[in-house]
Enzyme design. Structure first.
Site, PDB file in Angstrom:
ATOM      1  N   ARG A   1       5.076 -17.651 -10.428  1.00 40.35           N
ATOM      2  CA  ARG A   1       5.623 -17.291  -9.108  1.00 40.35           C
ATOM      3  C   ARG A   1       4.646 -16.364  -8.389  1.00 40.35           C
ATOM      4  O   ARG A   1       4.485 -15.189  -8.773  1.00 40.35           O
ATOM      5  CB  ARG A   1       6.979 -16.610  -9.275  1.00 40.35           C
ATOM      6  CG  ARG A   1       7.564 -16.145  -7.958  1.00 40.35           C
ATOM      7  CD  ARG A   1       9.051 -15.853  -8.030  1.00 40.35           C
ATOM      8  NE  ARG A   1       9.391 -14.657  -8.771  1.00 40.35           N
ATOM      9  CZ  ARG A   1      10.615 -14.126  -8.791  1.00 40.35           C
ATOM     10  NH1 ARG A   1      11.593 -14.715  -8.126  1.00 40.35           N
ATOM     11  NH2 ARG A   1      10.856 -13.037  -9.475  1.00 40.35           N
TER      12      ARG A   1
ATOM     13  N   ASP B   1      14.824  -4.967 -10.865  1.00 41.75           N
ATOM     14  CA  ASP B   1      13.504  -5.343 -10.358  1.00 41.75           C
ATOM     15  C   ASP B   1      13.468  -5.143  -8.848  1.00 41.75           C
ATOM     16  O   ASP B   1      14.400  -4.550  -8.286  1.00 41.75           O
ATOM     17  CB  ASP B   1      13.115  -6.759 -10.806  1.00 41.75           C
ATOM     18  CG  ASP B   1      13.958  -7.839 -10.134  1.00 41.75           C
ATOM     19  OD1 ASP B   1      14.762  -7.512  -9.249  1.00 41.75           O
ATOM     20  OD2 ASP B   1      13.794  -9.015 -10.511  1.00 41.75           O
TER      21      ASP B   1
HETATM   22  C1  LIG Z   1      15.638 -10.937  -9.263  1.00 40.44           C
HETATM   23  C2  LIG Z   1      14.684 -11.667 -10.088  1.00 40.44           C
HETATM   24  O1  LIG Z   1      13.665 -12.066  -9.608  1.00 40.44           O
HETATM   25  S1  LIG Z   1      14.992 -11.907 -11.740  1.00 40.44           S
HETATM   26  C3  LIG Z   1      13.413 -12.338 -12.388  1.00 40.44           C
HETATM   27  C4  LIG Z   1      12.484 -11.220 -12.391  1.00 40.44           C
HETATM   28  N1  LIG Z   1      12.844 -10.218 -13.350  1.00 40.44           N
HETATM   29  C5  LIG Z   1      12.483 -10.370 -14.644  1.00 40.44           C
HETATM   30  O2  LIG Z   1      11.807 -11.323 -14.942  1.00 40.44           O
HETATM   31  C6  LIG Z   1      12.914  -9.339 -15.649  1.00 40.44           C
HETATM   32  C7  LIG Z   1      12.452  -9.753 -17.014  1.00 40.44           C
HETATM   33  N2  LIG Z   1      12.897  -8.849 -18.034  1.00 40.44           N
HETATM   34  C8  LIG Z   1      12.264  -7.722 -18.337  1.00 40.44           C
HETATM   35  O3  LIG Z   1      11.306  -7.359 -17.695  1.00 40.44           O
HETATM   36  C9  LIG Z   1      12.742  -6.930 -19.522  1.00 40.44           C
HETATM   37  O4  LIG Z   1      13.653  -7.691 -20.264  1.00 40.44           O
HETATM   38  C10 LIG Z   1      13.438  -5.598 -19.187  1.00 40.44           C
HETATM   39  C11 LIG Z   1      12.458  -4.705 -18.446  1.00 40.44           C
HETATM   40  C12 LIG Z   1      14.644  -5.826 -18.317  1.00 40.44           C
HETATM   41  C13 LIG Z   1      13.863  -4.935 -20.488  1.00 40.44           C
HETATM   42  O5  LIG Z   1      12.694  -4.815 -21.234  1.00 40.44           O
HETATM   43  P1  LIG Z   1      12.597  -3.937 -22.570  1.00 40.44           P
HETATM   44  O6  LIG Z   1      13.237  -2.631 -22.339  1.00 40.44           O
HETATM   45  O7  LIG Z   1      11.190  -3.947 -23.036  1.00 40.44           O
HETATM   46  O8  LIG Z   1      13.498  -4.743 -23.575  1.00 40.44           O
HETATM   47  P2  LIG Z   1      13.531  -4.589 -25.143  1.00 40.44           P
HETATM   48  O9  LIG Z   1      12.972  -3.280 -25.583  1.00 40.44           O
HETATM   49  O10 LIG Z   1      14.910  -4.924 -25.556  1.00 40.44           O
HETATM   50  O11 LIG Z   1      12.560  -5.749 -25.594  1.00 40.44           O
HETATM   51  C14 LIG Z   1      12.546  -6.275 -26.902  1.00 40.44           C
HETATM   52  C15 LIG Z   1      11.397  -7.229 -26.996  1.00 40.44           C
HETATM   53  O12 LIG Z   1      11.598  -8.326 -26.085  1.00 40.44           O
HETATM   54  C16 LIG Z   1      10.475  -8.428 -25.216  1.00 40.44           C
HETATM   55  N3  LIG Z   1      10.967  -8.847 -23.924  1.00 40.44           N
HETATM   56  C17 LIG Z   1      11.969  -8.307 -23.175  1.00 40.44           C
HETATM   57  N4  LIG Z   1      12.138  -9.017 -22.043  1.00 40.44           N
HETATM   58  C18 LIG Z   1      11.236 -10.020 -22.083  1.00 40.44           C
HETATM   59  C19 LIG Z   1      10.935 -11.080 -21.185  1.00 40.44           C
HETATM   60  N5  LIG Z   1      11.619 -11.250 -20.039  1.00 40.44           N
HETATM   61  N6  LIG Z   1       9.939 -11.922 -21.508  1.00 40.44           N
HETATM   62  C20 LIG Z   1       9.265 -11.759 -22.678  1.00 40.44           C
HETATM   63  N7  LIG Z   1       9.505 -10.761 -23.571  1.00 40.44           N
HETATM   64  C21 LIG Z   1      10.478  -9.910 -23.256  1.00 40.44           C
HETATM   65  C22 LIG Z   1       9.878  -7.046 -25.186  1.00 40.44           C
HETATM   66  O13 LIG Z   1       8.533  -7.106 -24.772  1.00 40.44           O
HETATM   67  C23 LIG Z   1      10.052  -6.609 -26.634  1.00 40.44           C
HETATM   68  O14 LIG Z   1       9.061  -7.256 -27.404  1.00 40.44           O
HETATM   69  P3  LIG Z   1       8.599  -6.684 -28.878  1.00 40.44           P
HETATM   70  O15 LIG Z   1       9.837  -6.523 -29.691  1.00 40.44           O
HETATM   71  O16 LIG Z   1       7.672  -7.712 -29.389  1.00 40.44           O
HETATM   72  O17 LIG Z   1       7.941  -5.375 -28.593  1.00 40.44           O
HETATM   73  O1  LIG Z   2      14.241 -13.966  -7.608  1.00 43.56           O
HETATM   74  C1  LIG Z   2      15.389 -13.976  -7.880  1.00 43.56           C
HETATM   75  C2  LIG Z   2      16.365 -13.184  -7.219  1.00 43.56           C
HETATM   76  O2  LIG Z   2      17.527 -13.210  -7.630  1.00 43.56           O
HETATM   77  O3  LIG Z   2      15.968 -12.479  -6.269  1.00 43.56           O
HETATM   78 MG   LIG Z   3      13.881 -12.789  -5.768  1.00 34.98          MG
END
Ligand SMILES: CC(=O)SCCNC(=O)CCNC(=O)[C@H](O)C(C)(C)COP(=O)(O)OP(=O)(O)OC[C@H]1O[C@@H](n2cnc3c(N)ncnc32)[C@H](O)[C@@H]1OP(=O)(O)O
Ligand SMILES: O=CC(=O)O
Ligand SMILES: [Mg+2]
Length: 556
Positions: A175, A457
């Site tokens: 994206r 986010d």
């Molecule tokens: C409105 C929108 O656009 S939604 C789409 C955009 N937003 C996103 O993509 C958010 C994605 N998610 C994240 O960034 C994370 O899950 C967070 C920040 C919310 C939480 O992250 P953390 O606090 O690190 O979670 P946590 O400590 O439970 O993570 C455990 C493991 O999972 C991994 N992990 C957590 N989320 C993700 C993810 N989305 N992708 C890959 N790995 C992940 C962490 O890196 C960690 O790895 P490790 O055990 O190997 O060190």
């Molecule tokens: O990108 C996704 C959203 O919910 O905003």
């Molecule tokens: Mg969005």
């Protein structure tokens, strides 16, 4: 050498008219900004910059109409197109089944974890979940190159943990940033480059040939954010045509899913699919930006104040109508209708709270699959199993394109119906506490964070900002107070002060002092109390993360 940067850390071989203004933190990143790659993105910029600027101007004109009392609606001029019988190109087999997609920033370890997570697709994000520091942008491109050619690995020395790709991984989507954001560290003909074209161009340049040799020649795949009108989709389509032509790739090999995440765009879904019909991979319900955009679009309408953020859930009539119309539209045109992101994430230290969070995600996904969505998003690897099971149990085929939802009748009034609920002081406090903490993280280079057990986010932070702004601007009367209290700048000022105290207690003095909380609070408060609402929080915040090489320091 000044401040750790030297002229050697700049890529020196840029073609004429291109100036790189940001330092590279390690030599291996130079390859991303090769002369050929820069020439490719500069050609896109020179061809499409005027159309991008024109479209941003159209957004301003349309907003001026909404500000003078109009509301968005279906365009009578394109009625025939909406009612006509046409389809998008057939979906490639490799992305026919997208039941669970994980999303996350283009951070090295997370890319590996996401690709290995068991999800069908990983959407690697330069947008809502990434703080676009120069280092994050360039490093993100390098990480993606390494992921596509499968050489990516990561060493966590502290935990003695080694990360590498499994044999079977998710299909990669990327994206890019929205059209409104510039990349200040790349100047083309004296102007900052368009962030979207930099993200798309560099990724396509470096990776198109790897995709060509797999996935039956299809790919790379993209998600396109924050569009407001089909003419913006027409620009993306022209960019894709040009990129394919330049690289002698088959026309229609690039595929993209458009996020319907602005209020004006919901009235343009057929039109957007039509513009991208050879490159389309459907639409997605970007619910968080959609809610943000709802407030932004009606910002001059004092009768349209949102209730507390937590009450604006997907079962509210305007959101239910939007998702159903999106499913009907996509399935009429033969493409996927993707669901959105539930904000809950696993809660490690509280099993009861974790169960509640999982139940909320389960209910959200069940609603989506039963409505006819072909897949959905998950924010965390710990949710993949749960979400997959909900879709497996309720979606026996690869997708639900055969479910046409002819029963759906959605009108303009349905899409504009105000959500029901209350406005509370706690809502104002929560928005403020979350908005400040999110911005403090963003300013230090982290674009998605867990706060109070929810994923936050840029899109969720925007809701906090515009909701506060709306309540302050129109003096919203709060529910549940013993004497009538309306939101004012003075009340908000006290809330900021008190919530800063709470944040300090919660994160600890040391972290509070070394973080950028005060700067974030000033920025957030400024944004919430402006006379006229800014279009995007990140436009103001971006000025705080631009770091030019000192020798080339100049005004933004
Ligand atoms: C409105 C929108 O656009 S939604 C789409 C955009 N937003 C996103 O993509 C958010 C994605 N998610 C994240 O960034 C994370 O899950 C967070 C920040 C919310 C939480 O992250 P953390 O606090 O690190 O979670 P946590 O400590 O439970 O993570 C455990 C493991 O999972 C991994 N992990 C957590 N989320 C993700 C993810 N989305 N992708 C890959 N790995 C992940 C962490 O890196 C960690 O790895 P490790 O055990 O190997 O060190
Ligand atoms: O990108 C996704 C959203 O919910 O905003
Ligand atoms: Mg969005």
């Amino acid at each position: 050498m000044e401040n750790g940067y030297s002229s050697k850390s700049l890529p020196l071989d840029a073609p004429a008219g291109i100036r790189i203004r940001g330092p590279l933190s390690e030599p291996s990143l130079n390859r991303i900004l090769s002369r050929e790659a820069l020439q490719f993105v500069a050609d896109l910029e020179r061809e499409f910059r005027p159309r991008v600027k024109f479209n941003l101007g159209c957004r301003r004109e349309e907003q001026a109409r909404y500000d003078s009392g109009e509301l968005p609606g279906f365009d009578p001029a394109t009625r025939e197109l909406r009612e006509g019988d046409w389809s998008c190109s057939k979906t490639p087999a490799v992305i026919a089944d997208r039941r669970v997609e994980i999303t996350g920033p283009v951070e090295r370890k997370m890319i590996i974890n996401a690709l290995n997570s068991g999800a069908k697709v990983f959407m690697a994000d330069f947008e809502d979940s990434l703080s676009p520091t120069w280092d994050n942008i360039v490093r993100g491109q390098k990480n993606l190159c390494d992921a596509v050619n499968r050489s990516i690995s990561f060493e966590d020395k502290a935990r003695n943990k080694h990360y590498k790709l499994n044999d079977k991984t998710a299909v990669l989507f990327v994206r890019p940033r929205g059209w409104h954001l510039q990349e200040a560290h790349i100047e083309i003909d004296g102007e900052p480059a368009t962030g979207a074209l930099i993200d798309f161009g560099l990724y396509y340049f470096h990776n198109h040939s790897s995709f060509r040799s797999k996935h039956d020649g299809y790919g790379p795949f993209f998600y396109l954010p924050k569009m407001q009108h089909s003419r913006e989709a027409a620009v993306w389509n022209a960019v894709f045509d040009r990129a394919e032509e330049r690289m002698a790739a088959p026309r229609g090999s690039i595929r993209a899913t458009v996020l319907i995440e602005t209020l004006p765009a919901v009235f343009q879904m057929h039109e957007i699919l039509y513009e991208l019909r050879e490159h389309s991979a459907g639409l997605n319900c970007g619910r968080w930006d959609y809610i943000f955009s709802f407030v932004k679009t009606v910002r001059a309408h004092p009768d349209r104040l949102l209730p507390d953020r937590f009450q604006v859930g997907m079962t509210q009539h305007f959101l239910k109508s939007y998702t159903e119309l999106l499913i009907q539209t996509c399935h009429r045109r033969g493409v996927h209708a993707m669901g959105g992101m539930a904000a809950q994430i696993p809660i490690r230290d509280d099993p009861a709270a974790n169960d509640t969070a999982f139940e909320l995600v389960r209910a959200d996904k069940l609603r989506e699959v039963k409505a006819g969505h072909d897949g959905t998003w998950a924010a965390h690897p710990g949710l993949i199993e749960l979400v997959t099971k909900v879709f497996d149990d309720n979606m026996p085929r690869a997708n639900q394109l055969h479910i046409k939802r002819d029963d759906v009748r959605v009108t303009e009034a349905d899409l504009l119906q105000m959500p029901r609920g209350v406005r509370t002081l706690e809502g104002l406090r929560h928005n403020t506490r979350v908005g400040i903490q999110y911005l403090a993280a963003w300013l230090t280079g982290t674009g998605s964070v867990p706060l109070y057990n929810l994923m936050e986010d840029a899109a969720t932070a925007e809701i906090s900002r515009v909701q506060n702004w709306q309540w302050i601007k129109y003096g919203a009367v709060l529910d549940g107070e013993i004497v009538a209290v309306s939101v004012s700048k003075e009340l908000f000022g006290r809330v900021v002060e008190e919530e800063m105290g709470r944040i300090e207690r919660e994160v600890g003095k040391k972290r509070f002092e070394s973080g950028r909380y005060r700067e974030a609070a000033a920025l957030f408060a400024r944004q919430c109390t402006k006379e006229d609402l800014d279009d995007f929080l990140t436009l103001d915040a971006y000025r705080h993360i631009v770091k030019f090489v000192p020798a080339l320091q100049a005004r933004l």
